[in-house]
Write a protein that holds these residues in place. Structure first.
Motif, PDB file in Angstrom:
ATOM      1  N   TRP A 128       0.767  -1.243   0.000  1.00 31.91           N
ATOM      2  CA  TRP A 128       0.000   0.000   0.000  1.00 31.91           C
ATOM      3  C   TRP A 128       0.800   1.296   0.000  1.00 31.91           C
ATOM      4  O   TRP A 128       0.262   2.339  -0.384  1.00 31.91           O
ATOM      5  N   LYS A 129       2.038   1.306   0.429  1.00 39.24           N
ATOM      6  CA  LYS A 129       2.757   2.578   0.557  1.00 39.24           C
ATOM      7  C   LYS A 129       2.965   3.274  -0.784  1.00 39.24           C
ATOM      8  O   LYS A 129       2.743   4.478  -0.907  1.00 39.24           O
ATOM      9  N   MET A 130       3.381   2.538  -1.789  1.00 35.95           N
ATOM     10  CA  MET A 130       3.586   3.176  -3.098  1.00 35.95           C
ATOM     11  C   MET A 130       2.270   3.664  -3.710  1.00 35.95           C
ATOM     12  O   MET A 130       2.226   4.783  -4.232  1.00 35.95           O
ATOM     13  N   PRO A 131       1.179   2.877  -3.641  1.00 30.46           N
ATOM     14  CA  PRO A 131      -0.081   3.415  -4.153  1.00 30.46           C
ATOM     15  C   PRO A 131      -0.543   4.682  -3.423  1.00 30.46           C
ATOM     16  O   PRO A 131      -1.111   5.583  -4.047  1.00 30.46           O
ATOM     17  N   ILE A 132      -0.291   4.763  -2.122  1.00 33.54           N
ATOM     18  CA  ILE A 132      -0.655   5.975  -1.385  1.00 33.54           C
ATOM     19  C   ILE A 132       0.182   7.149  -1.875  1.00 33.54           C
ATOM     20  O   ILE A 132      -0.354   8.226  -2.189  1.00 33.54           O
ATOM     21  N   LEU A 133       1.494   6.962  -1.957  1.00 33.11           N
ATOM     22  CA  LEU A 133       2.367   8.036  -2.442  1.00 33.11           C
ATOM     23  C   LEU A 133       1.985   8.459  -3.857  1.00 33.11           C
ATOM     24  O   LEU A 133       1.973   9.652  -4.182  1.00 33.11           O
ATOM     25  N   TRP A 134       1.669   7.504  -4.705  1.00 31.50           N
ATOM     26  CA  TRP A 134       1.305   7.797  -6.087  1.00 31.50           C
ATOM     27  C   TRP A 134       0.052   8.664  -6.153  1.00 31.50           C
ATOM     28  O   TRP A 134      -0.033   9.589  -6.945  1.00 31.50           O
ATOM     29  N   ARG A 135      -0.917   8.367  -5.309  1.00 31.93           N
ATOM     30  CA  ARG A 135      -2.159   9.151  -5.306  1.00 31.93           C
ATOM     31  C   ARG A 135      -1.943  10.565  -4.768  1.00 31.93           C
ATOM     32  O   ARG A 135      -2.681  11.483  -5.113  1.00 31.93           O
ATOM     33  N   LEU A 136      -0.948  10.746  -3.927  1.00 29.18           N
ATOM     34  CA  LEU A 136      -0.671  12.070  -3.362  1.00 29.18           C
ATOM     35  C   LEU A 136       0.278  12.896  -4.225  1.00 29.18           C
ATOM     36  O   LEU A 136       0.567  14.045  -3.898  1.00 29.18           O
ATOM     37  N   ARG A 137       0.746  12.339  -5.332  1.00 30.59           N
ATOM     38  CA  ARG A 137       1.776  13.008  -6.131  1.00 30.59           C
ATOM     39  C   ARG A 137       1.325  14.350  -6.695  1.00 30.59           C
ATOM     40  O   ARG A 137       2.146  15.255  -6.861  1.00 30.59           O
ATOM     41  N   ASN A 138       0.030  14.504  -6.991  1.00 31.07           N
ATOM     42  CA  ASN A 138      -0.437  15.737  -7.629  1.00 31.07           C
ATOM     43  C   ASN A 138      -1.396  16.561  -6.786  1.00 31.07           C
ATOM     44  O   ASN A 138      -1.783  17.648  -7.198  1.00 31.07           O
ATOM     45  N   ARG A 139      -1.793  16.008  -5.630  1.00 30.99           N
ATOM     46  CA  ARG A 139      -2.785  16.752  -4.844  1.00 30.99           C
ATOM     47  C   ARG A 139      -2.793  16.283  -3.391  1.00 30.99           C
ATOM     48  O   ARG A 139      -2.325  15.212  -3.059  1.00 30.99           O
ATOM     49  N   THR A 140      -3.342  17.132  -2.560  1.00 30.40           N
ATOM     50  CA  THR A 140      -3.558  16.833  -1.150  1.00 30.40           C
ATOM     51  C   THR A 140      -4.892  16.111  -1.034  1.00 30.40           C
ATOM     52  O   THR A 140      -5.862  16.482  -1.698  1.00 30.40           O
ATOM     53  N   LEU A 141      -4.925  15.069  -0.211  1.00 27.07           N
ATOM     54  CA  LEU A 141      -6.152  14.291  -0.049  1.00 27.07           C
ATOM     55  C   LEU A 141      -6.487  14.109   1.419  1.00 27.07           C
ATOM     56  O   LEU A 141      -5.590  14.001   2.266  1.00 27.07           O
ATOM     57  N   ARG A 142      -7.773  14.039   1.702  1.00 29.96           N
ATOM     58  CA  ARG A 142      -8.238  13.704   3.041  1.00 29.96           C
ATOM     59  C   ARG A 142      -8.245  12.188   3.180  1.00 29.96           C
ATOM     60  O   ARG A 142      -8.216  11.451   2.201  1.00 29.96           O
ATOM     61  N   TYR A 143      -8.294  11.730   4.429  1.00 33.85           N
ATOM     62  CA  TYR A 143      -8.302  10.293   4.713  1.00 33.85           C
ATOM     63  C   TYR A 143      -9.416   9.600   3.930  1.00 33.85           C
ATOM     64  O   TYR A 143      -9.182   8.575   3.280  1.00 33.85           O
ATOM     65  N   SER A 144     -10.614  10.153   3.973  1.00 32.56           N
ATOM     66  CA  SER A 144     -11.760   9.518   3.306  1.00 32.56           C
ATOM     67  C   SER A 144     -11.571   9.443   1.794  1.00 32.56           C
ATOM     68  O   SER A 144     -12.006   8.479   1.156  1.00 32.56           O
ATOM     69  N   GLU A 145     -10.893  10.425   1.221  1.00 23.31           N
ATOM     70  CA  GLU A 145     -10.627  10.404  -0.219  1.00 23.31           C
ATOM     71  C   GLU A 145      -9.625   9.301  -0.564  1.00 23.31           C
ATOM     72  O   GLU A 145      -9.785   8.613  -1.576  1.00 23.31           O
ATOM     73  N   LEU A 146      -8.602   9.142   0.274  1.00 23.55           N
ATOM     74  CA  LEU A 146      -7.646   8.054   0.055  1.00 23.55           C
ATOM     75  C   LEU A 146      -8.337   6.703   0.180  1.00 23.55           C
ATOM     76  O   LEU A 146      -8.135   5.817  -0.647  1.00 23.55           O
ATOM     77  N   LYS A 147      -9.164   6.550   1.211  1.00 20.15           N
ATOM     78  CA  LYS A 147      -9.860   5.278   1.429  1.00 20.15           C
ATOM     79  C   LYS A 147     -10.766   4.960   0.237  1.00 20.15           C
ATOM     80  O   LYS A 147     -10.816   3.825  -0.235  1.00 20.15           O
ATOM     81  N   LYS A 148     -11.443   5.948  -0.275  1.00 24.59           N
ATOM     82  CA  LYS A 148     -12.340   5.753  -1.425  1.00 24.59           C
ATOM     83  C   LYS A 148     -11.539   5.405  -2.686  1.00 24.59           C
ATOM     84  O   LYS A 148     -11.962   4.584  -3.495  1.00 24.59           O
ATOM     85  N   ASP A 149     -10.370   6.007  -2.829  1.00 27.22           N
ATOM     86  CA  ASP A 149      -9.550   5.807  -4.024  1.00 27.22           C
ATOM     87  C   ASP A 149      -8.785   4.483  -3.999  1.00 27.22           C
ATOM     88  O   ASP A 149      -8.304   4.025  -5.024  1.00 27.22           O
ATOM     89  N   ILE A 150      -8.655   3.883  -2.809  1.00 21.78           N
ATOM     90  CA  ILE A 150      -7.974   2.590  -2.663  1.00 21.78           C
ATOM     91  C   ILE A 150      -8.981   1.635  -2.008  1.00 21.78           C
ATOM     92  O   ILE A 150      -8.911   1.365  -0.808  1.00 21.78           O
ATOM     93  N   PRO A 151      -9.925   1.119  -2.768  1.00 23.58           N
ATOM     94  CA  PRO A 151     -11.061   0.401  -2.177  1.00 23.58           C
ATOM     95  C   PRO A 151     -10.731  -0.874  -1.424  1.00 23.58           C
ATOM     96  O   PRO A 151     -11.468  -1.251  -0.523  1.00 23.58           O
ATOM     97  N   HIS A 152      -9.639  -1.541  -1.708  1.00 27.10           N
ATOM     98  CA  HIS A 152      -9.366  -2.825  -1.062  1.00 27.10           C
ATOM     99  C   HIS A 152      -8.562  -2.697   0.225  1.00 27.10           C
ATOM    100  O   HIS A 152      -8.328  -3.689   0.911  1.00 27.10           O
ATOM    101  N   ILE A 153      -8.134  -1.495   0.573  1.00 31.57           N
ATOM    102  CA  ILE A 153      -7.369  -1.308   1.803  1.00 31.57           C
ATOM    103  C   ILE A 153      -8.339  -1.158   2.975  1.00 31.57           C
ATOM    104  O   ILE A 153      -9.379  -0.519   2.856  1.00 31.57           O
TER     105      ILE A 153
END
Length: 118
Positions: free
Chosen positions: A26-51
């Motif tokens: 999960w660490k690389m997918p999290i970093l990848w999603r944050l590369r272009n924008r700031t995200l809230r916890y709920s946005e990360l959780k929604k964007d990574i559905p299996h975590i």
């Protein structure tokens, strides 16, 4: 290469050391999603559905402790928390991008379909 210790843990090479900071599912997918924008916890959780919530919380704490992401808490009710990538985290992006390309090449070689990125 000689072995070395950091924070009481023994490492055998720089690859193992780097992967202790950005490796795992999960660490690389999290970093990848944050590369272009700031995200809230709920946005990360929604964007990574299996975590799971527990795993996302753990991985975010690890990434923050490593200095790869920044956690900002806003004094609101309920509290608002945002995550962004740090310069140190941005330094890992070329490695992640290379691994994505390599993974896609392997998938193609083995006949595995892969969805296009977001």
């Amino acid at each position: 290469m000689p072995e070395f210790k950091h924070d009481g843990r023994l490492y055998y090479n720089p690859i193992e050391f780097a992967l202790s900071h950005i490796g795992g599912t999960w660490k690389m997918p999290i970093l990848w999603r944050l590369r272009n924008r700031t995200l809230r916890y709920s946005e990360l959780k929604k964007d990574i559905p299996h975590i799971t919530h527990k795993m996302l919380t753990t991985q975010l704490k690890d990434l923050e402790a490593s200095g790869l992401i920044y956690r900002e808490v806003f004094a609101e009710a309920p509290p608002k928390v945002e995550y962004s990538i740090t310069e140190k985290g941005k330094n890992a992006l070329p490695v992640i991008e290379m691994l994505i390309r390599y993974g896609k090449d392997l998938m193609s070689e083995y006949g595995v379909d892969h969805p296009e990125e977001q």
